[in-house]
Scaffold this motif. Sequence first.
Motif, PDB file in Angstrom:
ATOM      1  N   GLN A 464       5.409   5.783  -3.246  1.00 41.93           N
ATOM      2  CA  GLN A 464       6.130   7.048  -3.368  1.00 41.93           C
ATOM      3  C   GLN A 464       5.968   7.839  -2.073  1.00 41.93           C
ATOM      4  O   GLN A 464       4.900   8.383  -1.801  1.00 41.93           O
ATOM      5  N   PRO A 465       7.020   7.931  -1.258  1.00 45.00           N
ATOM      6  CA  PRO A 465       6.870   8.581   0.056  1.00 45.00           C
ATOM      7  C   PRO A 465       6.867  10.107   0.007  1.00 45.00           C
ATOM      8  O   PRO A 465       6.456  10.746   0.979  1.00 45.00           O
ATOM      9  N   PHE A 549      -4.640   4.233  -2.427  1.00 45.50           N
ATOM     10  CA  PHE A 549      -3.524   3.859  -3.300  1.00 45.50           C
ATOM     11  C   PHE A 549      -2.883   5.086  -3.942  1.00 45.50           C
ATOM     12  O   PHE A 549      -1.655   5.166  -4.045  1.00 45.50           O
ATOM     13  N   ARG A 550      -3.701   6.052  -4.368  1.00 44.05           N
ATOM     14  CA  ARG A 550      -3.120   7.272  -4.943  1.00 44.05           C
ATOM     15  C   ARG A 550      -2.481   8.131  -3.851  1.00 44.05           C
ATOM     16  O   ARG A 550      -1.466   8.780  -4.092  1.00 44.05           O
ATOM     17  N   ALA A 551      -3.071   8.144  -2.671  1.00 42.83           N
ATOM     18  CA  ALA A 551      -2.499   8.927  -1.571  1.00 42.83           C
ATOM     19  C   ALA A 551      -1.120   8.414  -1.191  1.00 42.83           C
ATOM     20  O   ALA A 551      -0.210   9.196  -0.887  1.00 42.83           O
ATOM     21  N   MET A 552      -0.948   7.108  -1.234  1.00 41.34           N
ATOM     22  CA  MET A 552       0.335   6.529  -0.858  1.00 41.34           C
ATOM     23  C   MET A 552       1.259   6.354  -2.065  1.00 41.34           C
ATOM     24  O   MET A 552       2.431   6.032  -1.906  1.00 41.34           O
ATOM     25  N   GLY A 553       0.764   6.570  -3.258  1.00 40.38           N
ATOM     26  CA  GLY A 553       1.606   6.440  -4.445  1.00 40.38           C
ATOM     27  C   GLY A 553       1.960   5.006  -4.766  1.00 40.38           C
ATOM     28  O   GLY A 553       3.052   4.715  -5.250  1.00 40.38           O
ATOM     29  N   ILE A 554       1.024   4.069  -4.521  1.00 41.35           N
ATOM     30  CA  ILE A 554       1.237   2.656  -4.843  1.00 41.35           C
ATOM     31  C   ILE A 554       0.771   2.419  -6.280  1.00 41.35           C
ATOM     32  O   ILE A 554      -0.413   2.608  -6.589  1.00 41.35           O
ATOM     33  N   PRO A 555       1.668   2.032  -7.178  1.00 38.59           N
ATOM     34  CA  PRO A 555       1.285   1.922  -8.597  1.00 38.59           C
ATOM     35  C   PRO A 555       0.384   0.714  -8.870  1.00 38.59           C
ATOM     36  O   PRO A 555       0.577  -0.363  -8.306  1.00 38.59           O
ATOM     37  N   LEU A 556      -0.581   0.929  -9.736  1.00 40.54           N
ATOM     38  CA  LEU A 556      -1.456  -0.139 -10.206  1.00 40.54           C
ATOM     39  C   LEU A 556      -0.767  -0.842 -11.371  1.00 40.54           C
ATOM     40  O   LEU A 556      -0.397  -0.213 -12.355  1.00 40.54           O
ATOM     41  N   ALA A 614       1.856  -2.979  -6.838  1.00 40.05           N
ATOM     42  CA  ALA A 614       3.250  -3.292  -6.520  1.00 40.05           C
ATOM     43  C   ALA A 614       3.373  -3.816  -5.096  1.00 40.05           C
ATOM     44  O   ALA A 614       2.557  -3.518  -4.221  1.00 40.05           O
ATOM     45  N   ASP A 615       4.423  -4.619  -4.866  1.00 37.42           N
ATOM     46  CA  ASP A 615       4.730  -5.090  -3.517  1.00 37.42           C
ATOM     47  C   ASP A 615       5.204  -3.907  -2.673  1.00 37.42           C
ATOM     48  O   ASP A 615       6.063  -3.131  -3.099  1.00 37.42           O
ATOM     49  N   HIS A 692       9.923  10.668   6.660  1.00 32.84           N
ATOM     50  CA  HIS A 692      10.411  10.539   8.034  1.00 32.84           C
ATOM     51  C   HIS A 692      10.167   9.127   8.556  1.00 32.84           C
ATOM     52  O   HIS A 692      11.004   8.555   9.257  1.00 32.84           O
ATOM     53  N   ALA A 693       9.013   8.551   8.204  1.00 30.18           N
ATOM     54  CA  ALA A 693       8.711   7.182   8.644  1.00 30.18           C
ATOM     55  C   ALA A 693       9.718   6.192   8.070  1.00 30.18           C
ATOM     56  O   ALA A 693      10.180   5.272   8.762  1.00 30.18           O
ATOM     57  N   ILE A 694      10.078   6.378   6.796  1.00 23.70           N
ATOM     58  CA  ILE A 694      11.077   5.505   6.178  1.00 23.70           C
ATOM     59  C   ILE A 694      12.429   5.691   6.847  1.00 23.70           C
ATOM     60  O   ILE A 694      13.158   4.732   7.115  1.00 23.70           O
TER      61      ILE A 694
END
Length: 830
Positions: A464-465, A549-556, A614-615, A692-694
Amino acid sequence: MTSLFRDLRIAVRQLMKSPGFVATAVFTLALGIGATTAIFSIVEGVLLRPLPFPHSDRLVVVADILQGANVGGNGEAGVTVPDIRNYTRDTHSFTSLGGYQGAAFELSGVGDPAIVNATRMSGGVLPALEVQPLLGRVFTQQEDEQQQQVVVLSYATWQSRFHGDPNILGSKILLDRKPYVVIGVMPRNFEFPLIPGHLNRSELWVPISFTAMELSQGSAANWSYSMVGRLKPDVTPAQAVGDAERVAKETIRNYPAFMAGFTMHPVVRPLNEETVEQARPLIRTLFLAVAVVLLIACANLAGLLLVRAIRRRREIAVRLALGASSTTLLWQAILESLVLSIAGGVVGLALAAIALRVGINMLPETLPRINEIGLDWAVVCFALGLAVLTGIVCGLAPAFAAIRTSVNNSLKEGGRTGTAGGGHARLRSALVISEIAIALVLLAASGLLLRSFEKMRQVDLGFQPDHTLAATYNLPRKQYATQAAVDEFNHELLRRLQQLPGVKSVGMTSFLPAAGNNSNSVFVAEGYVAPKDAGMDLATIVQVDGDYFRAMGIPLLNGRLFTPDDKEGAQLVVIVSRKLAEQSWPGQSPIGKRVRLGTPTMPTPWAVVVGEVADVKENSPDQPLKQQYYTTVDQAEAMAGSLGSPTDLNGNGGYIALRTAMPPEQMENVLRSTVRSIDSQLPLTQVQTMEHAISDSEAPRRFNTALISSFAALAVLLAVLGIYSVIAFSVALRVQEMAIRMALGSQRSGIVRLVVTSGAKLAAVGCVIGLVGAFAASHLLRSFLFGVSAVDPLVLALAALILLLLTLTASLLPARRAATVDLTQTLRAE
């Protein structure tokens, strides 16, 4: 010469009688020639112009084609440290040969500390390029081998950071807080490596001076280096390949045991080909697109000249009757066309200059040599030559149509309006049909790219960006020489950032999503048997710290995340991506399975999988997914096992990620000040939101889409103008016919229907031809599309419908004008 100037004066005088016609023709051509010139300047600067090195045709790159590991593409994988040493020492095909690798240093000791891009080079690279420094000298192979701390500055760095100090030679600067002596400054236009885009250009060059870790057997499989050399005058690339093949066989024989599954053979190819390889398909497509715009502009000009010739047919008949030769009239018509086209070319050059000045910074980072793009003499000559060619080609058909005027019929008409002959009508119709067909091809291409871009925007990124701020940091080894010092900095920074108001979670990582990662490491998954000839398993290994993982919003998806208990000395654990889990253990839960770094023969320890996430997209959203697994910074050295070294440092550089409750832009200064509160000299770079990076990762596709869409809009505009002008003229020729029809009882709505129907017929034929052309040109677009067929029926149908509606709209205005003529005045007029 005198007669030429006389004819030219006559042509200009004739044209000045029709200022509206001249303005329309010049504006149309200026758009077409200006757009073509702007794109040609990119073609010339990137593809056609020789590289900015003496005798650049002799410069080549040397790389390895790697087999036994799936590195993608044609298997080309750069070179290793043993390759650089062996190829440099044992080949005989090069006057000079060397290796290099990009790097980043903290530059301090002058102004505020900053992270600068640099290139580490062996002593043979700069001599191979044969570019003499502006000041001083370049470093030697001996200085490289003796690990002398010397540096050569770029001209831009010398000017911007050292204010062009003429006494810079011999002074010392701090790179990663180590003193380096400045021994040279390169010329203004020198750039190497020729990296695409505006960013990542080298600001300085230092000896590569391989470290003990780089020379260790554990680093023998690191293909992240490059080589460049200059062929001897009597040596061909094919002969150089044979020479390098001999050396490569000896290198393979000395591979450590864990590399037994690798085989490779060298490739030698021109540096120019290597530089423009990625950019060539895009530039060719853009040039074809702008050529389509120019074709429509030419068709417009030809149509306008034909209309002008028909309007002047009585004048031409009188001149023929008075004895003027057909050759003289033909020359005069072509000369008028040339005056218009050259005027359009000059205005187009001005438009191209403005477009390049405004748009040069919008070019995608996939284009190399951007600083060489501009309006040089080659581009100016191209524009003027194109203008002359356009004038001749566009003037020929109307000129021939004009001199074929029937003298008797034209003089008998007495100026009365009416039809202008079947040949003229067919030629006008052909021009309109060609404009519609050409515009449809470009409009369909634009639609496909737009739909493709929208498909890309809908891709699941795996994180999640929103509300996420990221920054790059790099700890200088001189001050942070031990793992304990690195850990102390990282833990203190995480603690202070987590305490800030508005910060939800914070983490650190060696890899940032959408940052263009291209790291591949061999790994072994317990129980997985690879298909025959599949090569070794490759994955991106990501070191993380804190609550990443929580900072970047990568789901477990399964299992758990890392905890403070996953530290040095504890059970080794990893978290794997869904793709790795599905490929290694299909139909099974990955929790409790084991993986380890390296090849099956390497004595590295096993780590237990405790979580599945998630990938995550590592590059642009339209790039394929890769296998990934995550480890903690604390356990990274233990994971390496025998591949590690006592001098290894983990977590001494990478990315900081913050998830905030407020807009992340508002946290930038707070993040910088927090870092400075721990280390006042440590700079942060690329401080940006993840959104912005995306956006940056999507920039190449966005650029392609925007530019092709702009050309398509321009093509449609020109086509509609051409359609309107031709239909309006046709209606003007038939105004008496329309008046007679209405006098005999025809309704005004019938007149409107008659004119619109004639335009619709032309549009229908043009759309059919355009659809055929779109099918034929579909192969040119396939490499630029994502998730969309090159012959998508919805896009093609919409493009045809849009053009059909625009044609009907362009026909409606002349139709309404024809239906509102004054019958009495029209029928009385001669």
